[in-house]
Write an enzyme that holds these catalytic residues in place. Structure first.
Site, short mmCIF file in Angstrom:
data_model
loop_
_atom_site.label_atom_id
_atom_site.label_comp_id
_atom_site.label_asym_id
_atom_site.label_seq_id
_atom_site.Cartn_x
_atom_site.Cartn_y
_atom_site.Cartn_z
N HIS A 455 8.77 -3.54 -4.83
CA HIS A 455 7.35 -2.72 -4.31
C HIS A 455 7.02 -2.59 -2.37
O HIS A 455 7.21 -2.03 -2.05
CB HIS A 455 6.57 -2.52 -4.81
CG HIS A 455 5.54 -1.60 -4.68
ND1 HIS A 455 4.15 -1.92 -3.87
CD2 HIS A 455 4.59 -0.59 -5.28
CE1 HIS A 455 3.80 -1.02 -3.30
NE2 HIS A 455 4.12 -0.15 -4.26
N TYR A 463 8.99 4.26 2.10
CA TYR A 463 7.66 5.39 2.34
C TYR A 463 7.15 5.18 3.47
O TYR A 463 6.75 6.25 4.00
CB TYR A 463 6.27 4.05 1.42
CG TYR A 463 5.13 4.55 1.01
CD1 TYR A 463 5.42 6.24 0.19
CD2 TYR A 463 4.26 5.16 2.24
CE1 TYR A 463 4.14 6.91 -0.32
CE2 TYR A 463 2.77 5.14 1.70
CZ TYR A 463 2.57 6.62 1.27
OH TYR A 463 2.08 7.04 1.10
N LYS A 475 1.86 12.11 1.91
CA LYS A 475 1.68 10.54 0.51
C LYS A 475 2.48 11.25 -0.22
O LYS A 475 3.46 10.41 -1.11
CB LYS A 475 0.62 9.98 0.47
CG LYS A 475 -0.42 9.67 1.69
CD LYS A 475 -0.87 9.11 1.46
CE LYS A 475 -2.23 7.67 2.52
NZ LYS A 475 -2.79 7.06 1.77
N HIS A 490 18.43 2.12 -9.65
CA HIS A 490 18.49 1.69 -12.00
C HIS A 490 19.00 1.92 -12.81
O HIS A 490 19.93 1.40 -13.15
CB HIS A 490 16.70 2.05 -12.09
CG HIS A 490 15.69 1.03 -11.74
ND1 HIS A 490 15.34 0.88 -10.48
CD2 HIS A 490 15.23 -0.24 -12.58
CE1 HIS A 490 14.31 0.10 -10.44
NE2 HIS A 490 14.17 -0.34 -11.71
#
Length: 577
Positions: A455, A463, A475, A490
Site C-alpha cells: 500500500h 496515487y 482522489k 494480482h
C-alpha cells in the site's frame, strides 16, 4: 331564615353531586399519573445505570490499555495530541520536514495579527493539495507487540495446538488409510519442481537490477554534462525514459513467459512471479525517488552530499547518486519505499529470527496438508464426476473454513513471519508491515492496513503522482487507477502461475472490492466489522474453490484449443457443456 338557608343547602347538594361524579375520574387520573411517574423513574434509573456502566467499562478498558497494551495507548487520542501520544509509533505518514517549515512560515507571514488558526482546519500541506510522505520509525510489528500480552499469547498457543492437532490428523489418516506416512512431501515435490530454473532466472534478474543502477548513474552524469544544451539534454532524458519503460515491460514479460516456457508448477511459478514483481517495484522506487533529485539539481559539493553526509572523495558539481551499498541494501530490505538510510536495530536477535523461520516452515506444511486433505479431496475429480447444483454448493461450503485458514495463514506467513525474519537478519528497524486490519469496519480501512508494504508503494509512486500530475487533485480517479493496477497484477500472478485465463480475482478485486468500499463507508462499526469478516471468508472460499475447479477441469477434461477463443471460455463450462 328558611328562605335564606334554602339556596345554601341546594348549592351544597349540587356540589356534593358534582364531587360524587368527578371522584372516580380524579382517582383514575391520579392512578395514571402515579403509573407514569413510576415508569419514568424506572427509565431514568435504567438510563443512569447504563451510563454508569459505560463509564466504568471505559475506565476498565483504559486501565487494560494502560497496563497490558502500552504500545497502543493513545490510539483514540485527538489529532492535537498525536505528537505526544504513543500512537505516533504506528502513524504512517506526515508532511515532509523540509517543506513543512517553509510552508508554515509562508502561511504565518500571510496571516494578519488578529487572525488565528481555527480548530479543525487542515494542515498547510493539505490546503495546498500536497499529500503527506512516508516516514520510517523503529517499531515492532503489531502482532509482535500484542503477543507480549499474556492474554494474546494464550490465543497464539491455542493456534499452536490447532496446528499440532491438524498434523496428528494427517499422520493418523495417512497411516490407517494410506498405509504410510509421507508428511505431504509429495505436495512439496510437485509444487517445487524445476526450482533450479527459478533460481537461475532469479540470479539473472538481480544482475539486470544491478545494471539499472549504473544505467541510472550514466543518465544523470550525461544529463549534467549536457546542461548547457537544453534541447539535447531533453532529448537524452526522453530517450532514456523510453528505454527505461521498455526495459520494465520486457522484464515483466520475460518473467511471465518463463512460467509457460518451463511449465513451472504453481509454487515455483508464484515464487518467480512474485519476486519479479517485487524487483520491478524496487527498481521503480529507486528511479522515481532519485530522478526527482537529479531533476531538481541536487549536487555533491565539497565532499558533502545534499543530506549533509561527508564524503571527501566526491568531486564538486556532480549530480547526487546514492552509493551502491544503499541500493543493494534496499533490494533486500523488507520495504518497497526507497530511502538512503533506514532505522536500524543494534543487534540481531537470533532466537527471534529462528522462531519466525520455524513459523514459515510450519505454515508451509499446513498449506500442504490443506491441499491434500481438502482441495484435492473436494476438487481432484472435478470434470470426471457428475456435477449439479447440490454437489457444487456442498463443495463450495466445504471449502469455506479451509479457505479462511489459507487466508489468515498467508497473511501471517508473508507479512509477519517472513518479513520479520528478513528484517531481523538485516537489522531493519521499521517492522510496521501491516496494521490492525482485523478491527476494520469498512474496506477503506482494510485495504490501507492489510498490506502496508504494498500500500505504501502504491500510495507513494502511483496515487500521489497520478493525483498531482495526471488527474490534478481527483482522489476518486487516482484511487480507481490504483485499484485497477493492483487487480491486474494480482490477476497476472495467479493467471500465469496456474497457466489459465480465468479473471475471477480481477472481478472480485476491482469490481466487487471497489463497490464494497463505497457501500460500507457509512456502516456501523460492529455490523461493518461482522460483514467485513463474512465477506472475506465467503470471497476467499469462492476464489480458491473456483480456481481449483478450473485447474482440475483443465487437467481432467480432454479439451481441445483450436482457436484463441477456446482459451477465453472457462474449462468449467466446457467440461460439463
Amino acid at each position: 331564615m328558611a328562605d335564606d338557608n334554602e339556596p345554601t343547602t341546594l348549592r351544597e347538594q349540587d356540589q356534593g353531586d358534582v364531587d360524587g361524579e368527578t371522584l372516580p375520574e380524579l382517582q383514575f387520573v391520579r392512578e395514571k399519573l402515579q403509573r407514569f411517574q413510576s415508569h419514568m423513574l424506572q427509565d431514568i434509573e435504567k438510563q443512569v445505570s447504563c451510563l454508569i456502566e459505560d463509564v466504568l467499562q471505559g475506565i476498565r478498558q483504559r486501565e487494560v490499555r494502560a497496563h497490558e497494551f502500552r504500545q497502543f495507548e493513545g490510539h483514540h487520542e485527538t489529532s492535537d495530541r498525536r505528537q505526544v501520544s504513543s500512537f505516533n509509533t504506528y502513524h504512517n505518514r506526515q508532511q515532509n520536514t523540509s517543506t513543512k517549515l517553509a510552508n508554515q512560515s509562508a502561511s504565518f507571514s500571510k496571516m494578519d495579527v488578529n487572525d488565528s488558526p481555527k480548530k479543525g482546519t487542515t494542515s498547510t500541506a493539505r490546503i495546498k493539495g500536497r499529500l503527506p510522505d512516508k516516514v520510517f520509525v523503529a517499531r515492532d510489528s503489531y502482532l509482535t507487540a500484542l503477543l507480549e500480552v499474556a492474554h494474546m499469547r494464550t490465543i497464539y498457543h491455542i493456534f499452536y495446538i490447532i496446528l499440532v492437532m491438524f498434523l496428528l490428523n494427517v499422520i493418523f489418516h495417512d497411516y490407517f488409510v494410506e498405509g504410510q506416512i509421507n508428511f505431504a512431501l509429495g505436495t512439496f515435490r510437485g509444487g517445487l519442481r524445476r526450482l533450479h530454473w527459478v533460481m537461475g532466472a532469479w540470479i539473472l534478474e538481480h544482475i539486470f537490477v544491478l545494471a539499472l543502477y549504473y544505467a541510472f548513474q550514466g543518465w544523470a552524469l550525461v544529463r549534467h554534462k549536457l546542461k548547457p544544451q537544453g534541447s539535447l539534454q531533453r532529448f537524452w532524458s526522453h530517450s532514456c525514459l523510453i528505454m527505461y519503460i521498455s526495459s520494465q515491460l520486457v522484464f515483466g514479460y520475460v518473467s511471465s513467459s518463463l512460467c509457460l516456457k518451463f511449465q513451472l508448477p504453481f509454487v515455483s511459478a508464484c515464487v518467480l512471479l512474485l519476486e519479479s514483481t517485487r524487483l520491478l517495484m524496487k527498481m521503480h522506487a529507486f528511479v522515481r525517488y532519485n530522478s526527482q533529485r537529479v531533476l531538481c539539481g541536487k549536487q555533491k559539493v565539497d565532499g558533502v552530499d545534499p543530506n549533509g553526509n561527508e564524503n571527501a572523495s566526491l568531486s564538486a558539481g556532480r549530480p547526487f547518486i546514492p552509493p551502491l551499498q544503499c541500493y543493494v541494501y534496499f533490494l533486500f530490505a523488507p520495504t518497497l519505499i526507497y530511502r538512503d538510510s533506514y532505522p536500524r536495530t543494534s543487534h540481531i536477535r537470533w532466537k527471534f529470527a529462528l522462531n519466525r523461520l520455524l513459523e514459515v516452515v510450519a505454515v508451509a506444511f499446513l498449506y500442504a496438508f490443506i491441499h491434500e486433505r481438502h482441495i484435492e479431496e473436494h476438487f481432484g475429480k472435478f470434470g470426471l464426476e457428475p456435477m449439479g447444483a447440490p454437489q457444487l454448493i456442498v463443495k463450495l461450503f466445504g471449502m469455506m473454513l479451509p479457505s479462511a485458514v489459507i487466508f489468515l495463514c498467508g497473511f501471517y506467513l508473508i507479512l509477519h513471519s517472513w518479513l520479520n525474519f528478513t528484517s531481523e537478519l538485516l537489522r531493519f528497524g521499521d517492522r510496521m508491515f501491516y496494521k490492525d486490519w482485523w478491527t476494520s469496519h469498512n474496506y477503506d480501512g482494510y485495504y490501507r492496513n492489510w498490506n502496508v508494504v504494498v500500500h505504501d508503494w502504491l500510495y507513494e509512486y502511483v496515487y500521489k503522482d497520478v493525483y498531482t500530475y495526471v488527474f490534478k487533485g481527483s482522489k476518486l480517479a487516482a484511487s480507481l487507477l490504483v485499484f485497477l493496477i493492483s487487480a491486474l497484477v494480482h490477476e497476472q500472478v495467479l493467471g500465469f502461475a496456474l497457466q489459465m485465463f480465468f479473471p475471477v480475482m480481477f472481478i472480485l478485486f476491482f469490481v466487487v472490492g471497489v463497490a464494497l468500499v463505497f457501500l460500507m463507508r457509512s456502516a456501523p462499526k460492529i455490523l461493518g466489522n461482522i460483514f467485513l469478516w463474512f465477506s472475506l471468508i465467503l470471497g476467499n472460499g469462492m476464489l480458491i474453490s473456483l480456481y481449483a475447479m478450473e485447474y482440475y477441469a483443465k487437467k481432467n477434461c480432454d479439451l481441445k484449443y483450436d482457436s484463441w477463443r477456446d482459451h477465453l471460455v472457462p474449462a468449467i463450462w466446457r467440461c460439463y457443456n
